[in-house]
Design a protein around this motif. Structure first.
Motif, PDB file in Angstrom:
ATOM      1  N   THR A  13     -43.807 -14.600  11.184  1.00 19.25           N
ATOM      2  CA  THR A  13     -43.082 -14.084  10.030  1.00 19.25           C
ATOM      3  C   THR A  13     -43.500 -12.637   9.810  1.00 19.25           C
ATOM      4  N   THR A  14     -43.183 -12.108   8.666  1.00 22.82           N
ATOM      5  CA  THR A  14     -43.630 -10.778   8.271  1.00 22.82           C
ATOM      6  C   THR A  14     -44.266 -10.902   6.895  1.00 22.82           C
ATOM      7  N   GLN A  15     -45.028  -9.903   6.522  1.00 16.86           N
ATOM      8  CA  GLN A  15     -45.658  -9.948   5.198  1.00 16.86           C
ATOM      9  C   GLN A  15     -44.593  -9.960   4.105  1.00 16.86           C
ATOM     10  N   LYS A  16     -43.501  -9.236   4.327  1.00 18.65           N
ATOM     11  CA  LYS A  16     -42.430  -9.201   3.330  1.00 18.65           C
ATOM     12  C   LYS A  16     -41.804 -10.579   3.164  1.00 18.65           C
ATOM     13  N   GLU A  17     -41.524 -11.253   4.287  1.00 22.68           N
ATOM     14  CA  GLU A  17     -40.934 -12.583   4.214  1.00 22.68           C
ATOM     15  C   GLU A  17     -41.904 -13.586   3.608  1.00 22.68           C
ATOM     16  N   ALA A  18     -43.184 -13.474   3.980  1.00 19.25           N
ATOM     17  CA  ALA A  18     -44.188 -14.423   3.495  1.00 19.25           C
ATOM     18  C   ALA A  18     -44.466 -14.237   2.010  1.00 19.25           C
ATOM     19  N   GLY A  19     -44.404 -12.986   1.540  1.00 15.69           N
ATOM     20  CA  GLY A  19     -44.614 -12.720   0.132  1.00 15.69           C
ATOM     21  C   GLY A  19     -45.972 -12.148  -0.217  1.00 15.69           C
ATOM     22  N   SER A  20     -46.946 -12.311   0.681  1.00 13.86           N
ATOM     23  CA  SER A  20     -48.281 -11.771   0.441  1.00 13.86           C
ATOM     24  C   SER A  20     -49.051 -11.779   1.750  1.00 13.86           C
ATOM     25  N   ARG A  21     -50.155 -11.041   1.769  1.00 14.08           N
ATOM     26  CA  ARG A  21     -51.002 -11.043   2.953  1.00 14.08           C
ATOM     27  C   ARG A  21     -51.579 -12.431   3.219  1.00 14.08           C
ATOM     28  N   GLU A  22     -51.940 -13.124   2.162  1.00 13.67           N
ATOM     29  CA  GLU A  22     -52.518 -14.452   2.311  1.00 13.67           C
ATOM     30  C   GLU A  22     -51.507 -15.419   2.918  1.00 13.67           C
ATOM     31  N   ALA A  23     -50.267 -15.368   2.440  1.00 11.09           N
ATOM     32  CA  ALA A  23     -49.229 -16.255   2.959  1.00 11.09           C
ATOM     33  C   ALA A  23     -48.887 -15.894   4.404  1.00 11.09           C
ATOM     34  N   PHE A  24     -48.895 -14.590   4.707  1.00  6.91           N
ATOM     35  CA  PHE A  24     -48.629 -14.154   6.076  1.00  6.91           C
ATOM     36  C   PHE A  24     -49.717 -14.662   7.013  1.00  6.91           C
ATOM     37  N   ARG A  25     -50.974 -14.542   6.596  1.00  7.70           N
ATOM     38  CA  ARG A  25     -52.084 -14.992   7.428  1.00  7.70           C
ATOM     39  C   ARG A  25     -52.021 -16.508   7.628  1.00  7.70           C
ATOM     40  N   PHE A  26     -51.589 -17.235   6.606  1.00 11.73           N
ATOM     41  CA  PHE A  26     -51.471 -18.687   6.734  1.00 11.73           C
ATOM     42  C   PHE A  26     -50.460 -19.039   7.817  1.00 11.73           C
ATOM     43  N   ALA A  27     -49.319 -18.350   7.796  1.00 15.88           N
ATOM     44  CA  ALA A  27     -48.258 -18.646   8.756  1.00 15.88           C
ATOM     45  C   ALA A  27     -48.597 -18.195  10.160  1.00 15.88           C
ATOM     46  N   ASP A  28     -49.305 -17.071  10.283  1.00 12.43           N
ATOM     47  CA  ASP A  28     -49.510 -16.471  11.600  1.00 12.43           C
ATOM     48  C   ASP A  28     -50.905 -16.658  12.180  1.00 12.43           C
ATOM     49  N   VAL A  29     -51.821 -17.221  11.405  1.00 11.20           N
ATOM     50  CA  VAL A  29     -53.152 -17.529  11.930  1.00 11.20           C
ATOM     51  C   VAL A  29     -53.508 -18.989  11.674  1.00 11.20           C
ATOM     52  N   VAL A  30     -53.509 -19.393  10.415  1.00 14.05           N
ATOM     53  CA  VAL A  30     -53.972 -20.737  10.063  1.00 14.05           C
ATOM     54  C   VAL A  30     -53.138 -21.820  10.742  1.00 14.05           C
ATOM     55  N   LEU A  31     -51.811 -21.721  10.662  1.00 13.53           N
ATOM     56  CA  LEU A  31     -50.959 -22.755  11.250  1.00 13.53           C
ATOM     57  C   LEU A  31     -51.033 -22.781  12.779  1.00 13.53           C
ATOM     58  N   PRO A  32     -50.937 -21.634  13.469  1.00 17.81           N
ATOM     59  CA  PRO A  32     -51.085 -21.683  14.933  1.00 17.81           C
ATOM     60  C   PRO A  32     -52.430 -22.253  15.381  1.00 17.81           C
TER      61      PRO A  32
END
Length: 217
Positions: A74-93
């Motif tokens: 995703t992107t930070q803009k789509e995720a809504g925050s840095r934390e949400a972006f990191r969740f989608a692009d680090v935590v979940l993978p």
């Protein structure tokens, strides 16, 4: 022989195309594809757990798999925050990798991004690099990290930056040139069945393009 697979990101640009390839492949008998929203169409091969938290859905899986794919991004803009972006692009993978190992997978094939670097001062690149390092630390029998440049393809919800930047990226040389999302999906599918040469394979965008064209040199 790979017969059962786990697919993360089945609703995305690359993931949806990979899903279609896996569905049409007679070697694949089961595709476990947890998503937040139901897949619009799927064959009898697809098992589609649905829920608001994909991490929780992963924890419910118990059937063995041979290989796993991760097309989350995703992107930070789509995720809504840095934390949400990191969740989608680090935590979940990373959690997807742990889950796949628990289920017996020996191959993990993952979409990263060009310029991924855990030491980068650019947040996006640093995040992708952190994800890569975390997956390498899982000590997979085989881990493939694909680093595409800007993806070219049809999204249901176009990203404004991609719309503006795509013409420019088509003109760039080498690995920086934009790449068709179908090429990325095709190479992921192809790598699931190739003989393993080394434990970790990293393919830059130009290498992905060449491999999709049948030129693996």
């Amino acid at each position: 022989m790979t017969t059962k697979v786990l697919l993360l990101g089945a609703t995305g640009l690359v993931g949806s195309q990979l899903l279609a390839m896996l569905e049409s492949d007679p070697r694949i008998t089961h595709i476990y594809a947890p998503t937040r929203k139901p897949l619009l169409s799927a064959s009898d091969k697809v098992i589609n757990p649905v829920g608001s938290d994909v991490q929780i859905l992963l924890d419910t899986l118990t059937e063995p798999v041979d290989a796993a794919f991760c097309c989350l991004g995703t992107t930070q803009k789509e995720a809504g925050s840095r934390e949400a972006f990191r969740f989608a692009d680090v935590v979940l993978p990373v959690h997807g990798g742990k889950t796949a190992l628990r289920l017996g997978a020996t191959r993990y094939l993952v979409v990263s991004a060009i310029a991924a670097n855990a030491q980068s001062w650019v947040f996006y690149n640093k995040t992708k690099g952190t994800m890569e390092q975390s997956l390498i630390a899982q000590n997979w029998p085989y881990l493939a990290l694909l680093r595409p440049s800007m993806l070219v393809g049809h999204r249901e919800k176009p990203r404004q930056l991609e719309l503006v930047s795509a013409p420019f990226f088509r003109l760039l040389p080498g690995k920086w040139k934009g790449i068709n999302s179908r090429d990325v999906a095709y190479v992921l599918w192809k790598l699931a069945f190739e003989p393993i040469a080394e434990a970790v394979t990293i393919l830059e965008s130009d290498q992905i393009r060449h491999k999709a064209a049948g030129n693996d040199s």
